[in-house]
Write a protein that holds these residues in place. Structure first.
Motif, PDB file in Angstrom:
ATOM      1  N   LYS B  22       0.828  -1.204   0.000  1.00 23.93           N
ATOM      2  CA  LYS B  22       0.000   0.000   0.000  1.00 23.93           C
ATOM      3  C   LYS B  22       0.861   1.252   0.000  1.00 23.93           C
ATOM      4  O   LYS B  22       0.357   2.363  -0.106  1.00 23.93           O
ATOM      5  CB  LYS B  22      -0.895   0.027   1.248  1.00 23.93           C
ATOM      6  N   GLY B  72      12.936  -3.432  11.337  1.00 23.97           N
ATOM      7  CA  GLY B  72      12.453  -3.889  12.643  1.00 23.97           C
ATOM      8  C   GLY B  72      13.523  -4.634  13.426  1.00 23.97           C
ATOM      9  O   GLY B  72      14.705  -4.566  13.089  1.00 23.97           O
ATOM     10  N   PRO B  73      13.100  -5.366  14.495  1.00 29.14           N
ATOM     11  CA  PRO B  73      14.060  -5.992  15.410  1.00 29.14           C
ATOM     12  C   PRO B  73      14.413  -7.452  15.087  1.00 29.14           C
ATOM     13  O   PRO B  73      15.202  -8.050  15.804  1.00 29.14           O
ATOM     14  CB  PRO B  73      13.302  -5.936  16.740  1.00 29.14           C
ATOM     15  N   THR B  74      13.825  -8.040  14.038  1.00 28.09           N
ATOM     16  CA  THR B  74      14.030  -9.488  13.842  1.00 28.09           C
ATOM     17  C   THR B  74      15.157  -9.795  12.854  1.00 28.09           C
ATOM     18  O   THR B  74      15.666  -8.901  12.180  1.00 28.09           O
ATOM     19  CB  THR B  74      12.706 -10.170  13.416  1.00 28.09           C
ATOM     20  N   ASP B  77      15.330  -8.427   9.314  1.00 28.74           N
ATOM     21  CA  ASP B  77      15.400  -6.970   9.118  1.00 28.74           C
ATOM     22  C   ASP B  77      16.840  -6.565   8.852  1.00 28.74           C
ATOM     23  O   ASP B  77      17.606  -6.290   9.779  1.00 28.74           O
ATOM     24  CB  ASP B  77      14.847  -6.252  10.356  1.00 28.74           C
ATOM     25  N   TYR B 105       9.989   2.016  25.645  1.00 29.26           N
ATOM     26  CA  TYR B 105       9.701   0.758  26.361  1.00 29.26           C
ATOM     27  C   TYR B 105       9.524   0.993  27.856  1.00 29.26           C
ATOM     28  O   TYR B 105       8.690   0.360  28.492  1.00 29.26           O
ATOM     29  CB  TYR B 105      10.755  -0.315  26.038  1.00 29.26           C
ATOM     30  N   GLU B 110       8.074  -1.866  29.950  1.00 36.95           N
ATOM     31  CA  GLU B 110       8.761  -3.066  29.467  1.00 36.95           C
ATOM     32  C   GLU B 110      10.274  -2.865  29.414  1.00 36.95           C
ATOM     33  O   GLU B 110      10.764  -1.746  29.371  1.00 36.95           O
ATOM     34  CB  GLU B 110       8.225  -3.440  28.080  1.00 36.95           C
ATOM     35  N   TYR B 115      17.165  -7.260  20.981  1.00 37.62           N
ATOM     36  CA  TYR B 115      16.515  -7.152  19.670  1.00 37.62           C
ATOM     37  C   TYR B 115      15.930  -5.749  19.496  1.00 37.62           C
ATOM     38  O   TYR B 115      15.989  -5.157  18.426  1.00 37.62           O
ATOM     39  CB  TYR B 115      15.466  -8.250  19.510  1.00 37.62           C
ATOM     40  N   ARG B 116      15.364  -5.229  20.578  1.00 42.69           N
ATOM     41  CA  ARG B 116      14.845  -3.857  20.527  1.00 42.69           C
ATOM     42  C   ARG B 116      15.996  -2.864  20.364  1.00 42.69           C
ATOM     43  O   ARG B 116      15.862  -1.872  19.642  1.00 42.69           O
ATOM     44  CB  ARG B 116      14.049  -3.567  21.803  1.00 42.69           C
ATOM     45  N   ARG B 118      18.690  -3.326  18.783  1.00 41.06           N
ATOM     46  CA  ARG B 118      19.169  -3.404  17.397  1.00 41.06           C
ATOM     47  C   ARG B 118      18.585  -2.290  16.516  1.00 41.06           C
ATOM     48  O   ARG B 118      19.194  -1.869  15.548  1.00 41.06           O
ATOM     49  CB  ARG B 118      18.707  -4.727  16.788  1.00 41.06           C
ATOM     50  N   LEU B 133       4.791   6.558  16.478  1.00 40.48           N
ATOM     51  CA  LEU B 133       3.960   5.426  16.887  1.00 40.48           C
ATOM     52  C   LEU B 133       4.727   4.389  17.716  1.00 40.48           C
ATOM     53  O   LEU B 133       4.336   4.082  18.829  1.00 40.48           O
ATOM     54  CB  LEU B 133       3.330   4.761  15.662  1.00 40.48           C
ATOM     55  N   THR B 134       5.802   3.866  17.152  1.00 40.95           N
ATOM     56  CA  THR B 134       6.536   2.831  17.895  1.00 40.95           C
ATOM     57  C   THR B 134       7.963   3.269  18.224  1.00 40.95           C
ATOM     58  O   THR B 134       8.747   2.500  18.743  1.00 40.95           O
ATOM     59  CB  THR B 134       6.578   1.509  17.102  1.00 40.95           C
ATOM     60  N   VAL B 150       5.499  -1.059   7.680  1.00 41.75           N
ATOM     61  CA  VAL B 150       4.109  -1.044   8.171  1.00 41.75           C
ATOM     62  C   VAL B 150       3.474   0.287   7.741  1.00 41.75           C
ATOM     63  O   VAL B 150       3.981   1.358   8.095  1.00 41.75           O
ATOM     64  CB  VAL B 150       4.068  -1.188   9.717  1.00 41.75           C
ATOM     65  N   LYS B 152       1.014   2.355   8.497  1.00 44.78           N
ATOM     66  CA  LYS B 152       0.738   3.466   9.432  1.00 44.78           C
ATOM     67  C   LYS B 152       2.016   4.135   9.910  1.00 44.78           C
ATOM     68  O   LYS B 152       2.057   5.353  10.100  1.00 44.78           O
ATOM     69  CB  LYS B 152      -0.029   2.938  10.652  1.00 44.78           C
ATOM     70  N   ILE B 153       3.043   3.345  10.146  1.00 46.52           N
ATOM     71  CA  ILE B 153       4.311   3.898  10.626  1.00 46.52           C
ATOM     72  C   ILE B 153       5.002   4.660   9.496  1.00 46.52           C
ATOM     73  O   ILE B 153       5.504   5.769   9.675  1.00 46.52           O
ATOM     74  CB  ILE B 153       5.219   2.784  11.194  1.00 46.52           C
TER      75      ILE B 153
END
Lengths: 245, 245
Positions: B22, B72-74, B77, B105, B110, B115-116, B118, B133-134, B150, B152-153
């Motif tokens: 999109k 992202g963190p995975t 990515d 976080y 949290e 990973y975060r 990274r 957003l994130t 993503v 929205k981001i």
């Protein structure tokens, strides 16, 4: 050797953002089902030199190339002419295509005009691809399949294309939906990807009303590895106390 | 000189057909509004060498390149690392990014994990692009803007990107909807396109319950030419006895 492919979306309307492309996802799924991997998609404008260069680069790098768009009757439909130049052949009136198009217009009580006839101008040496809906055909020349841009017509043409393509084991996909953002399970995914090198494990966060969930996608030709990796990830996710579905 | 751009969609999930992109249509419209033309889109897999080559080819050919996905963190990515290699720089822990991510976080109660963390590894010399957003930021390095996948981001990040982009007259679009298939008005379109060479006239058939209608799209930087061409096509279409809306 792996059978590979690329898609070229020819269309200013996609590049301008006016139209949302739907053909990539359709073709991608159908190719995966017969084991053909899609290495790249390019969306390019209706410019002859760009079409020629893109077709020639991608058809050398891939077993097959599929183009969509630009084979209608108007001045901005320059795909057939550009493909002929890319392949170093001429554009000729194809008798079979001409008959299909003129029969179609006769059947709906309309005249053939020069613009409708243009859709029968096909590169020399090409093999036609039927179009049951509006009859103006697509074509295949060498390893390039030239298809319509209108999704319904493309989908109809693709059923004929499939008959010409080699089939091997499908590229399978299995999805595990985890009710948590991906950063909490990144370590699990990394470890399991390391163990199962013959498949790809992808992690795709998506928004819900309560935050982010993650779709974990296991993809590859080995069903066994997909099943094993899926079960191991699921068990480790449950062990951490997160839900899956 | 014209300001041009290209988009690189980095994502196996788009190439597999699992996810419908999109972002192209969103970015394309926003670029047109500030006069930046989009010359090409490439959808490529999460493979380092492919990302490096594609970025380097397209950033030489265009004023700006926008990438989406893979930050992202995975384990899958790999965009930031690949961009650093493409630009011939290193990936470093960016203190500002690290603070934004750890504050985020903390605010939701949290822990930061490796990973975060990274997501704070950013190519040296890059300028961050905020993500409300994130919080994990995108970045700009040289003429490459690296954004989330993503939607929205991405959309949120793009509002910050826009502030950095040069603005010129928008690329305007006007649409005439004709209640007939395009092959009946192809001659009109060809003649009018010939008269107005500073704009593009595109013809896009679409299916209705009664056959095919056509959207005629007038596109370019000259509002005057668009208005003139639109009126002339509309008058000629009416003269032939067809409706427009």
């Amino acid at each position: 050797m792996e059978t590979t492919s690329a898609i070229i979306i020819i269309g200013n309307e996609i590049l301008s953002g006016k139209t949302q492309d739907k053909n990539v996802s359709f073709i991608a799924k159908r190719l995966a089902a017969i084991g053909i991997s899609l290495t790249e998609v390019r969306i390019i404008p209706d410019i002859e030199d760009v079409i020629i260069d893109t077709v020639n680069i991608l058809r050398k790098k891939n077993t097959f190339v599929f183009t969509t768009g630009g084979i209608g009757p108007t001045h901005d439909d320059i795909t057939a002419k550009s493909i002929a130049k890319a392949i170093n052949t001429e554009l000729c009136l194809n008798k079979e295509a001409h008959k299909q198009i003129s029969d179609f217009y006769k059947s709906i009580g309309e005249e053939l005009n020069i613009y409708r006839e243009r859709m029968a101008m096909i590169p020399k040496g090409a093999e036609l691809i039927d179009n049951d809906l509006t009859k103006a055909p697509g074509f295949r020349i060498e390893n390039v399949f030239v298809l319509a841009g209108v999704p319904k017509i493309l989908e109809n043409m693709f059923s004929y294309v499939e008959q010409k393509l080699p089939k091997s084991d499908p590229i399978c996909t299995k999805i595990l939906d985890v009710s948590i953002g991906e950063s909490k399970i990144a370590g699990i995914l990394e470890d399991i990807q390391e163990k199962f090198k013959d498949i790809d494990i992808g992690s795709y966060p998506y928004e819900t009303d309560f935050g982010y969930n993650t779709e974990i996608v296991f993809k590859g030709k080995s069903k066994l590895s997909i099943e094993e990796a899926y079960i191991q990830v699921r068990n480790l996710v449950h062990k951490k106390g997160f839900d899956t579905k």
